[in-house]
Design an enzyme around this catalytic site. Structure first.
Site, PDB file in Angstrom:
ATOM      1  N   HIS A  84       0.856  -1.186   0.000  1.00 15.30           N
ATOM      2  CA  HIS A  84       0.000   0.000   0.000  1.00 15.30           C
ATOM      3  C   HIS A  84       0.891   1.235   0.000  1.00 15.30           C
ATOM      4  CE1 HIS A  84      -3.593  -2.376   1.032  1.00 15.30           C
ATOM      5  NE2 HIS A  84      -2.858  -2.994   1.935  1.00 15.30           N
ATOM      6  N   ASP A  87      -1.376   8.855  -0.435  1.00 12.40           N
ATOM      7  CA  ASP A  87      -1.370  10.135  -1.147  1.00 12.40           C
ATOM      8  C   ASP A  87      -2.180  11.088  -0.282  1.00 12.40           C
ATOM      9  OD1 ASP A  87      -2.250  12.335  -2.649  1.00 12.40           O
ATOM     10  OD2 ASP A  87      -2.708  11.189  -4.452  1.00 12.40           O
ATOM     11  N   HIS A  89      -3.628  14.770   0.201  1.00  8.27           N
ATOM     12  CA  HIS A  89      -3.882  15.968  -0.601  1.00  8.27           C
ATOM     13  C   HIS A  89      -3.299  17.223   0.061  1.00  8.27           C
ATOM     14  CE1 HIS A  89      -7.529  13.889  -2.772  1.00  8.27           C
ATOM     15  NE2 HIS A  89      -6.378  13.288  -2.978  1.00  8.27           N
ATOM     16  N   HIS A 124      -5.546   9.133   0.906  1.00  7.36           N
ATOM     17  CA  HIS A 124      -6.023   7.824   0.456  1.00  7.36           C
ATOM     18  C   HIS A 124      -4.857   6.989  -0.034  1.00  7.36           C
ATOM     19  CE1 HIS A 124      -5.553   8.854  -3.851  1.00  7.36           C
ATOM     20  NE2 HIS A 124      -5.868  10.081  -3.465  1.00  7.36           N
ATOM     21  N   CYS A 125      -5.089   5.689  -0.175  1.00  7.64           N
ATOM     22  CA  CYS A 125      -4.082   4.810  -0.756  1.00  7.64           C
ATOM     23  C   CYS A 125      -4.101   5.020  -2.267  1.00  7.64           C
ATOM     24  CB  CYS A 125      -4.379   3.358  -0.410  1.00  7.64           C
ATOM     25  SG  CYS A 125      -3.135   2.217  -1.037  1.00  7.64           S
ATOM     26  N   HIS A 133      -8.352  -0.105  -3.797  1.00  5.32           N
ATOM     27  CA  HIS A 133      -7.817   0.194  -2.458  1.00  5.32           C
ATOM     28  C   HIS A 133      -8.696   1.223  -1.755  1.00  5.32           C
ATOM     29  CE1 HIS A 133      -3.751  -1.829  -2.387  1.00  5.32           C
ATOM     30  NE2 HIS A 133      -4.197  -2.083  -3.615  1.00  5.32           N
ATOM     31  N   MET A 138      -9.567   2.617   2.215  1.00  7.34           N
ATOM     32  CA  MET A 138      -8.291   3.303   2.466  1.00  7.34           C
ATOM     33  C   MET A 138      -8.361   4.805   2.176  1.00  7.34           C
ATOM     34  SD  MET A 138      -5.465   0.465   1.483  1.00  7.34           S
ATOM     35  CE  MET A 138      -4.350   1.070   2.746  1.00  7.34           C
ATOM     36  N   HIS A 230     -26.246  16.770   3.788  1.00  6.17           N
ATOM     37  CA  HIS A 230     -27.375  17.506   4.351  1.00  6.17           C
ATOM     38  C   HIS A 230     -27.652  16.990   5.754  1.00  6.17           C
ATOM     39  CE1 HIS A 230     -31.345  19.500   4.271  1.00  6.17           C
ATOM     40  NE2 HIS A 230     -31.827  18.380   4.798  1.00  6.17           N
ATOM     41  N   GLU A 249     -22.573  30.935   4.034  1.00 10.47           N
ATOM     42  CA  GLU A 249     -23.436  30.938   5.210  1.00 10.47           C
ATOM     43  C   GLU A 249     -24.860  30.538   4.859  1.00 10.47           C
ATOM     44  OE1 GLU A 249     -21.327  34.141   8.117  1.00 10.47           O
ATOM     45  OE2 GLU A 249     -22.686  34.975   6.599  1.00 10.47           O
ATOM     46  N   THR A 253     -27.685  22.245   1.867  1.00 14.25           N
ATOM     47  CA  THR A 253     -27.020  21.027   1.373  1.00 14.25           C
ATOM     48  C   THR A 253     -25.722  21.456   0.725  1.00 14.25           C
ATOM     49  OG1 THR A 253     -29.152  19.990   0.929  1.00 14.25           O
ATOM     50  CG2 THR A 253     -27.267  19.069  -0.221  1.00 14.25           C
ATOM     51  N   HIS A 279     -28.136  13.553   0.407  1.00 14.63           N
ATOM     52  CA  HIS A 279     -29.495  13.853  -0.050  1.00 14.63           C
ATOM     53  C   HIS A 279     -29.801  13.288  -1.443  1.00 14.63           C
ATOM     54  CE1 HIS A 279     -33.391  15.708   0.126  1.00 14.63           C
ATOM     55  NE2 HIS A 279     -33.105  16.297   1.283  1.00 14.63           N
TER      56      HIS A 279
HETATM   57 CU    CU Z   1      -3.770   0.225  -0.359  1.00 11.31          CU
END
Ligand code: CU
Ligand code: HEM
Length: 446
Positions: A84, A87, A89, A124-125, A133, A138, A230, A249, A253, A279
């Site tokens: 595995h 990553d 962000h 995430h993987c 994955h 993951m 929502h 503000e 949703t 929703h």
């Molecule tokens: Cu993985």
């Protein structure tokens, strides 16, 4: 900013989040994340092999501040079956850390990055097949607070949506393998918050008191579906749109993209059960994308005078937020007494050890895992097949005219079990019906 001190990051499993950063200075932040592949319950009676960051779906919540230097160590538990990586962000750099963190079972990898932008980010993987994955659980969130921190609120929670694809249809019991074709078709059997249908209901419901301000860190792992997030019976006072600086503000949703996040805040003014949903509403009531926030306190008839039918949406039964640990694979020292027993034991071993890659009908996954169904490679040489299982296999091979150039790790199972699983494989899916014995396996082991 000078990074002077070092501290170990507090990691939490959903729905909890670590302590706010407050006024602390930027630091070197040590994050130790462990990957665990664990069987858990997707909904009552439906088992699933989750792949997790830190033993929960979504994975452990990471809380940092802008300017931190994060030293990230990713450990892949030796009982796991697959390599595995991660990553994030929040990383500025190639692959978000994916290449530097690619790690085999029983190994760990360290890399570091500096948090340049504040915001709420998904991790995430990113190991091939990436979608698989992610679909197996993951993903998670990392919050990078701005200097001085987010404004304090009364309650903070961690909620993350994900879509799941199972061989059986929604509700079909037993251990359900991942279904690649349904995932490609974006035809989800389950859409859930916090990893299971009961991930945010029953005992896993979140709570607040009238008058408190609640902040939800909401992520969407996907892999496919965009969430129309929502809360039934509330209006978001503030939404940090897509997890960034822009604050909108009075929102009903908010859209949360796959691989994206949002921070929502609202003051709860009346008691009752607020219902968190996607929703896209069939997902909520038919596929599991439903959570509960129980609010206790004094009623305010001016704000809401109607009958509050508390509990009407509460599904039955307790749920899980942490996946229970899989039982140790019991070495079957009792030899199979017949061909039928070999097939029965062999199928169990296949479902525990092989199907994640070779899939439930031995069909494999194109460009990633070769088929065992009707496999010319398998049928040509039984000793070579035994060796693939006991020693592992790497380098280019050709199976039914398709090239594969990947790595299969050696399977940690007894000779008896290797004999049973290969007998099962050879006598399934159009293969050559060989019977493999413990003696044949021991001969290859030498
Ligand atoms: Cu993985
Ligand atoms: C190749 C069997 C578990 C990944 C093979 C082959 C066999 C085999 C017979 C040779 C190619 C073929 O006939 O299609 C098994 C059995 C397993 C098992 C019986 C369980 C006991 C796994 C797992 C993975 C995996 C868990 C994923 C981590 C692969 C890969 C190859 C392969 C990538 C191709 C290797 C290369 O490109 O050189 N497997 N396998 N296998 N297997 Fe498995």
């Amino acid at each position: 900013i000078t990074v002077s001190q070092e501290m170990v990051a507090e990691l939490t499993s959903p729905p909890h989040v670590p302590t706010p950063i407050g006024r602390r200075k930027a630091k070197k932040l040590i994050v130790n994340m462990e990957i665990l592949e664990q069987e858990g319950e997707l909904t009552s009676g439906v088992r699933y092999n989750y792949w997790t960051f830190g033993g929960s779906v979504p994975g452990s919540f990471i809380r940092a501040r802008v300017g931190d230097e994060i030293e990230f160590t990713l450990s892949n538990h030796p009982d796991n079956k697959l390599p595995h990586n991660i990553d994030l962000h929040a990383v500025t750099g190639p692959g978000g850390g994916a290449e530097s963190s690619f790690v085999a079972p029983g190994h760990e990898k360290t890399f570091s990055f500096k948090t340049l932008n504040p915001g709420l980010f998904v991790y995430h993987c990113a190991t091939a097949p990436v979608g698989m994955h992610i679909a197996n659980g993951m993903y998670g969130l990392i919050l990078v607070e701005p200097e001085g921190g987010l404004e304090p609120v009364d309650k903070e929670y961690y909620v993350m949506q994900g879509d799941f694809y199972t061989k059986g249809k929604n509700g079909e019991r037993g251990l359900q393998p991942f279904d690649m074709q349904k995932a490609v078709d974006e035809n989800a059997d389950y859409v859930v918050f916090n990893g299971s249908v009961d991930g945010l209901t029953g005992d896993n419901a979140i709570t607040a008191k009238v008058g408190e301000t609640v902040r939800l860190f909401v992520g969407n792992g996907g892999p496919n579906l965009v969430s129309s997030f929502h809360v039934i019976g509330e209006i978001f006072d503030k939404v940090y749109v897509e997890g960034g600086d822009l604050i909108n503000e009075n929102i009903q949703t908010t859209l949360i993209p796959a691989g994206g996040a949002a921070i929502v805040e609202f003051r709860v003014d009346v008691p009752g059960s607020l219902v968190l949903v996607d929703h896209s509403i069939f997902r909520a009531f038919n596929k599991g994308a439903l959570g509960i926030l129980n609010v206790e306190g004094e009623e305010d008839k001016k704000i809401y005078s109607g009958e509050i039918r508390e509990g009407i949406y509460l599904p039955e039964g307790p749920g899980i937020q942490n996946m229970p640990t899989t039982d140790e694979v019991v070495e079957s020292e009792i030899p199979a007494k017949s061909f039928e027993e070999q097939m029965k034991f062999g199928k169990q071993i296949y479902m525990q050890n092989c199907f994640a890659c070779h899939q439930s009908e031995g069909q494999g996954i194109p460009n990633a895992f070769p088929p065992l169904a009707n496999s010319d490679y398998l049928n040509a040489d039984v000793d070579r097949a035994i060796s693939a299982v006991v020693n592992g296999l790497s380098g280019e091979i050709t199976v039914n005219g398709e090239k594969y150039n990947s790595v299969m790790t050696r399977q940690m199972i007894s000779s008896e079990e290797v004999a049973n699983v290969l007998t099962y494989v050879y006598n399934s899916w159009g293969n050559s019906k060989k019977v493999v014995t413990k003696e044949m396996v021991d001969k290859v082991k030498g």
